[in-house]
Design a protein around this motif. Structure first.
Motif: not given
Lengths: 449, 449
Positions: B41, B49-52, B138, B140, B44, B127, B65-67
């Protein structure tokens, strides 16, 4: 409390012996083997031997002791072994296998029966006869430390010490009776051959997805090899039965008269059905016919859960019980030749003979047999039956070959004693009766003309 | 020195992951599984990633995780797994399996390839694309912790989080190329079924002399059972081949064109001869045909020397690789039914299915295939071959079933990486080329109409 103290005093020598984990198959136990031998020497001297010594062999030492009686014409040699089987699986024991525990009228420990307990019976009988002045013949003791691994050093020891071991009769307590109330004398033993097999496939463990189906799996091959060695209870190795002598109708008749409760037998070991060679009874199968048992098998992933692996190696330990006319060295050659003849080119198979020995037959027409019969009758109140048993004490046939002397097998074990298994035990009552019987044998033996 | 520092900095995330022994088949490793998930987490989030988040499942947690890219129409979901195989036999490792070691141009460690190393390739590509602003769709990530035990919790997780996982394409690096200079894209995987078998004879270990020949030996019976399941490279379980689709002449022709050096193949794994189903080539056997491998076997005495025992229990772990049309649940039923149908009344046999999954086929006519082709060509300088492989990633067919999305398998492993074996490793060069290829895939994917 008082009773416990008395028991502890009576069994002290046996307890001391049991507390030494003299496991002959474990090479890390060398010190324990020597400790156990030295302890036996001291015990025998205390019991009345004139001399006792720990003697070296190629392997574990032998304990020899002797009591000479002035003017005696005859000598009885008592044989026993101070080594024991491993205790694993240790987790199945209800007591510490190397801490003697008296409970429910039994002694629980590795060696409680086989053969520390039974050798103790011989020791106590000897000690009491010496103390009472009843002993009229010479007695020698020989205790070895390699019986459970096939007595590899004892034959050479016997050849090198023929004079020391000279005797008229050998006496051994290392077998069992049919039942507590069915005294019996063992008049036959099976021989034994034992091998380790190593199958090698790829030189390293492989991913079963990437290679499975294209590369031989050594466990698959080991299973095929072993499965192909028997067929419906018969051993299929070519030539295996060549020297097996069929039971005569008279012998089969005698065996059929041995009291045997099949339902009790099955219940005792928790099986629904017996299984063996067609055309033979259970007693015939486990005493007068050869057998094929895989004693151990291992290879690949044996941990928790699933690992998908095509392993590099697989191993098995295999033993055959043999009947008296089978030569274990010939059987071992047949076994190795057979494996070689069917080894496919996609795996390597190595066979290592680990040990073996011949079977044994004692004729009930031998002059010492009535002495043993009378001894059992006195101790157990019943005429003993003459029976062949399925176990092996390879050294017995070696004694005959090297020393030219027959052995009488006065064994006091019971099936429920679980020898070679977890929770080995012996009923205290059997110690008392065993000592009584052995004492009576010595007395009767002096009366043989 | 300078170079070592640079390498350490580049591989830091991977090294940190490797140092956690996240062995999913070992139930005592629960803490390590959670630690490894939390580490992913953080990695990432650091990578862009925007969120993980670490999300619970019935078993080990999933890392998601998601971008999101403003205005992007499409989403690529990257799948990997953070669990690894056990390291045993540990004594065969030349380095500590859980301490990453760079030597001879390779990284040595459990998970260096499968799948920490390959997931790291996906991570680094992501990355770098985020950093350079090249990412146009996007992305994920989903990383699970139970792949090596058959992903038992992931199907339910997917069903419960269909929206979260919504995507147009799944990308996975968990397979291998034919060779370093033979780039290939995996277009097929085998399915898997895995069982544990327990054979029980007597309720306790018995003396093989007293009982041998009269009581069924569970190891003998286990060997017979397993040996009887194959015959000359064919699986004999009734119905096993019912759903196996034969290779078409066209497919066999394509397979025959894959460069393959049989002598090198044999030398690499140390065998004299290959062995498998008659009528099929080695590549066909290990990728397009089912297989039967005993992954582990154990029972009785496995220590040093000889112990004459007729054991109470014998065990085996058995796996079958399946081809895409075989339903693993049906195969598992056939297996269990077969065992039941031939179990004799003198032993008990219990079969426990441990895990399984379907095989997978990816059509080269799929619109994303040319993007993957171009990516491999850019990184390796050669057009990749489309090949079916023998391993299993059961979750891939589940993704298709539950999410309705195809997966493209861009794997950078090599046979010499010894995954699932001691001394797992990965060439550093393959990390560089893998990252290059994955970056190029993302670029090409944006160009698909």
């Amino acid at each position: 409390m008082e009773e416990t103290k008395e028991l502890d005093a009576f069994y002290k020598d046996l307890f001391d012996l049991i507390r030494i984990p003299s496991i002959s198959s474990d090479k890390t136990r060398k010190d324990d083997m020597h400790r156990c031998a030295r302890l036996w020497k001291d015990i025998l001297l205390n019991a009345g031997a004139d001399k006792a010594e720990v003697m070296p062999t190629e392997g574990n030492p032998v304990v020899f002791a002797e009591k000479r009686i002035d003017g005696a014409q005859r000598t009885v040699l008592v044989y026993g072994h101070y080594d024991v089987m491993p205790a694993d699986p240790v987790e199945l024991w209800q007591t510490d296998p190397f801490e003697p525990t008296i409970k429910d009228g039994r002694l629980w420990a590795r060696g409680a029966d086989d053969d520390k307990g039974q050798s103790f019976i011989q020791l106590k009988a000897f000690q009491q006869l010496v103390a009472s002045g009843e002993l009229k013949h010479n007695v020698k003791f020989i205790l070895e430390g390699e019986e459970e691994i096939g007595s590899p050093s004892l034959e050479a020891f016997c050849r090198n010490h023929r004079d020391l071991l000279q005797c008229d009769m050998i006496l051994v307590s290392d077998t069992s009776m049919l039942d507590k109330d069915l005294p019996s004398i063992t008049t036959g033993l099976r021989g034994l051959a034992y091998w380790q097999i190593e199958v090698t496939g790829p030189c390293r463990d492989l991913h079963s997805g990437h290679f499975g189906g294209a590369v031989a799996n050594p466990i698959n091959e080991l299973c095929k090899l072993l499965a192909g060695m028997t067929d419906n209870g018969r051993i299929t190795i070519p030539g295996f039965y060549d020297d097996v002598v069929e039971l005569s109708p008279r012998e089969r008749e005698m065996i059929a008269q041995i009291p045997f409760d099949l339902e009790k037998y099955k219940a005792n070991i928790g099986i629904n059905e017996v299984h063996g060679e067609p055309g033979y009874s259970t007693i015939e199968r486990n005493s007068c016919r050869p057998s094929f048992d895989i004693c151990g098998i291992w290879g690949g992933y044996t941990g928790e859960g699933a690992k998908t692996v095509l392993p590099s190696k697989a191993y098995a330990k295999v033993s055959c019980r043999l009947v008296p006319d089978q030569d274990y060295e010939k059987i071992s050659r047949l076994f190795c030749d057979y494996v070689k003849s069917i080894t496919p080119d996609y795996v390597k198979i190595e066979v290592t003979p680990l040990h073996g020995g011949e079977g044994y037959l004692f004729p009930i027409t031998h002059p010492a047999y009535p002495a043993a019969e009378a001894a059992f009758k006195k101790a157990f109140g019943k005429e003993p039956l003459a029976v062949r048993r399925g176990g092996s004490i390879p050294i017995i046939s070696t004694f005959e070959k090297v020393l030219g002397v027959k052995t009488i097998l006065m064994g006091f074990g019971l099936e429920s004693n679980a020898i070679h298994s977890p929770n080995e035990n012996m009923q205290l009552e059997m110690f008392d009766k065993g000592i009584e019987a052995v004492k009576e044998f010595h007395r009767q033996y002096d009366m043989i003309g």
